[in-house]
Scaffold this motif. Structure first.
Motif, PDB file in Angstrom:
ATOM      1  N   ALA A 144      53.480  29.083  52.681  1.00 47.54           N
ATOM      2  CA  ALA A 144      52.036  29.300  52.601  1.00 47.54           C
ATOM      3  C   ALA A 144      51.352  28.950  53.917  1.00 47.54           C
ATOM      4  CB  ALA A 144      51.456  28.469  51.455  1.00 47.54           C
ATOM      5  N   ILE A 145      51.743  27.825  54.532  1.00 45.55           N
ATOM      6  CA  ILE A 145      51.152  27.421  55.811  1.00 45.55           C
ATOM      7  C   ILE A 145      51.473  28.450  56.893  1.00 45.55           C
ATOM      8  CG2 ILE A 145      51.222  25.696  57.653  1.00 45.55           C
ATOM      9  CD1 ILE A 145      51.715  23.591  55.478  1.00 45.55           C
ATOM     10  N   GLY A 146      52.735  28.882  56.934  1.00 49.63           N
ATOM     11  CA  GLY A 146      53.133  29.854  57.942  1.00 49.63           C
ATOM     12  C   GLY A 146      52.376  31.157  57.832  1.00 49.63           C
ATOM     13  N   ILE A 147      52.226  31.662  56.622  1.00 54.05           N
ATOM     14  CA  ILE A 147      51.509  32.919  56.422  1.00 54.05           C
ATOM     15  C   ILE A 147      50.049  32.779  56.810  1.00 54.05           C
ATOM     16  CG2 ILE A 147      50.710  34.541  54.666  1.00 54.05           C
ATOM     17  CD1 ILE A 147      53.387  34.081  53.224  1.00 54.05           C
ATOM     18  N   ALA A 148      49.414  31.662  56.397  1.00 44.97           N
ATOM     19  CA  ALA A 148      48.003  31.449  56.726  1.00 44.97           C
ATOM     20  C   ALA A 148      47.792  31.354  58.229  1.00 44.97           C
ATOM     21  CB  ALA A 148      47.502  30.178  56.039  1.00 44.97           C
ATOM     22  N   LEU A 149      48.679  30.644  58.926  1.00 43.55           N
ATOM     23  CA  LEU A 149      48.530  30.466  60.363  1.00 43.55           C
ATOM     24  C   LEU A 149      48.738  31.765  61.121  1.00 43.55           C
ATOM     25  CD1 LEU A 149      48.064  28.609  62.767  1.00 43.55           C
ATOM     26  CD2 LEU A 149      50.495  28.013  62.710  1.00 43.55           C
ATOM     27  N   VAL A 150      49.781  32.493  60.759  1.00 46.77           N
ATOM     28  CA  VAL A 150      50.098  33.699  61.520  1.00 46.77           C
ATOM     29  C   VAL A 150      49.056  34.787  61.300  1.00 46.77           C
ATOM     30  CG1 VAL A 150      51.532  35.024  59.890  1.00 46.77           C
ATOM     31  CG2 VAL A 150      52.109  34.995  62.327  1.00 46.77           C
ATOM     32  N   ARG A 151      48.405  34.792  60.154  1.00 46.12           N
ATOM     33  CA  ARG A 151      47.352  35.782  59.916  1.00 46.12           C
ATOM     34  C   ARG A 151      46.142  35.546  60.810  1.00 46.12           C
ATOM     35  NH1 ARG A 151      47.249  36.379  53.291  1.00 46.12           N
ATOM     36  NH2 ARG A 151      48.890  37.968  53.153  1.00 46.12           N
ATOM     37  N   ARG A 152      45.950  34.308  61.242  1.00 43.42           N
ATOM     38  CA  ARG A 152      44.801  33.963  62.068  1.00 43.42           C
ATOM     39  C   ARG A 152      45.087  34.112  63.559  1.00 43.42           C
ATOM     40  NH1 ARG A 152      40.961  30.807  59.254  1.00 43.42           N
ATOM     41  NH2 ARG A 152      41.591  30.323  57.118  1.00 43.42           N
ATOM     42  N   HIS A 153      46.346  34.290  63.917  1.00 41.32           N
ATOM     43  CA  HIS A 153      46.716  34.275  65.337  1.00 41.32           C
ATOM     44  C   HIS A 153      46.988  35.684  65.845  1.00 41.32           C
ATOM     45  CE1 HIS A 153      48.705  33.109  69.084  1.00 41.32           C
ATOM     46  NE2 HIS A 153      48.145  31.930  68.915  1.00 41.32           N
ATOM     47  N   ARG A 154      46.734  35.862  67.123  1.00 37.70           N
ATOM     48  CA  ARG A 154      46.984  37.154  67.767  1.00 37.70           C
ATOM     49  C   ARG A 154      48.431  37.590  67.620  1.00 37.70           C
ATOM     50  NH1 ARG A 154      46.308  38.094  74.312  1.00 37.70           N
ATOM     51  NH2 ARG A 154      47.104  40.244  74.387  1.00 37.70           N
TER      52      ARG A 154
END
Length: 226
Positions: free
Chosen positions: A204-214
């Motif tokens: 969940a953390i990985g998906i949330a972070l990568v969605r916000r990053h270029r």
């Protein structure tokens, strides 16, 4: 993307757990013969062998989660996490260094050729923010660890932020799979349950972070395509 990612990583964890339980039921050790013969019970020498072999295997493309699993099986959760992380970082550095020394010209040709439209956005994201982009991609529950190591090396991404972000990004899943490996060895039901719970949180953390990053936007079309 999130549904596929969840299924893939849960399948990997479940497969390792089921394989270990099956081997235990058959009276066999839940790991390869070299772990039992050369690593377990050999003290510092066994630890050094594990890190060296794990680094070489990771550099050659062995899934890093498998190295963490064997680390937990051989050394327990804490030592298995630390030694598994050392092996993973060693493999990352080896692949990165090889790509830096050997693959730079190949990368330039590909970036200028027909694969450039797929590789260049990711290369640009890594170059613009080496630490943040690497961290986001390492936490992403899908993707190819070896491919990212090679791309970073070929694209001349600075080594210090790349390796530091890799260490932080590797850590959550390393803990999860080390716990899983220890749970298999000692029949630890709570370790297995905890590892699967932590796995879901890390996804969940990985998906949330990568969605916000270029970097996440750079790989989104490929990730959607599997």
């Amino acid at each position: 993307m999130s549904g596929r990612a969840l299924l893939r990583l849960l399948a990997l964890a479940g497969g390792l757990a089921l394989a270990g339980l099956l081997l235990r039921a058959l009276g066999l050790a839940p790991g390869t013969a070299w772990v039992d013969a050369w690593v377990r019970g050999r003290g510092v020498a066994g630890q050094m062998i594990f890190v060296a072999v794990g680094a070489a295997a990771t550099a050659a493309g062995l899934p890093r989660q498998g190295v963490a699993f064997l680390g937990g099986y051989a050394f327990g959760a804490l030592a298995g996490t630390l030694l598994g992380l050392a092996a993973q970082l060693g493999g990352c550095a080896l692949a990165y260094g090889w790509a830096t020394l050997v693959g730079r010209a190949w990368a330039e040709r590909r970036l200028a050729g027909r694969f450039g439209h797929r590789l260049r956005p990711l290369r640009d994201a890594l170059a613009a923010d080496p630490f943040g982009a690497t961290l986001a991609l390492r936490l992403l529950p899908i993707g190819n660890n070896l491919a990212l190591n090679l791309l970073a090396g070929m694209a001349a991404i600075p080594p210090l932020p790349f390796l530091a972000a890799s260490a932080f990004g590797y850590l959550p899943q390393t803990v999860v799979f080390a716990l899983l490996g220890k749970g298999i060895r000692v029949d630890g039901t709570w370790q297995l349950a905890l590892s699967l719970g932590l796995l879901a949180v890390s996804i969940a953390i990985g998906i949330a972070l990568v969605r916000r990053h270029r970097a996440g936007r750079a790989i989104a079309p490929d990730a959607e395509g599997g």
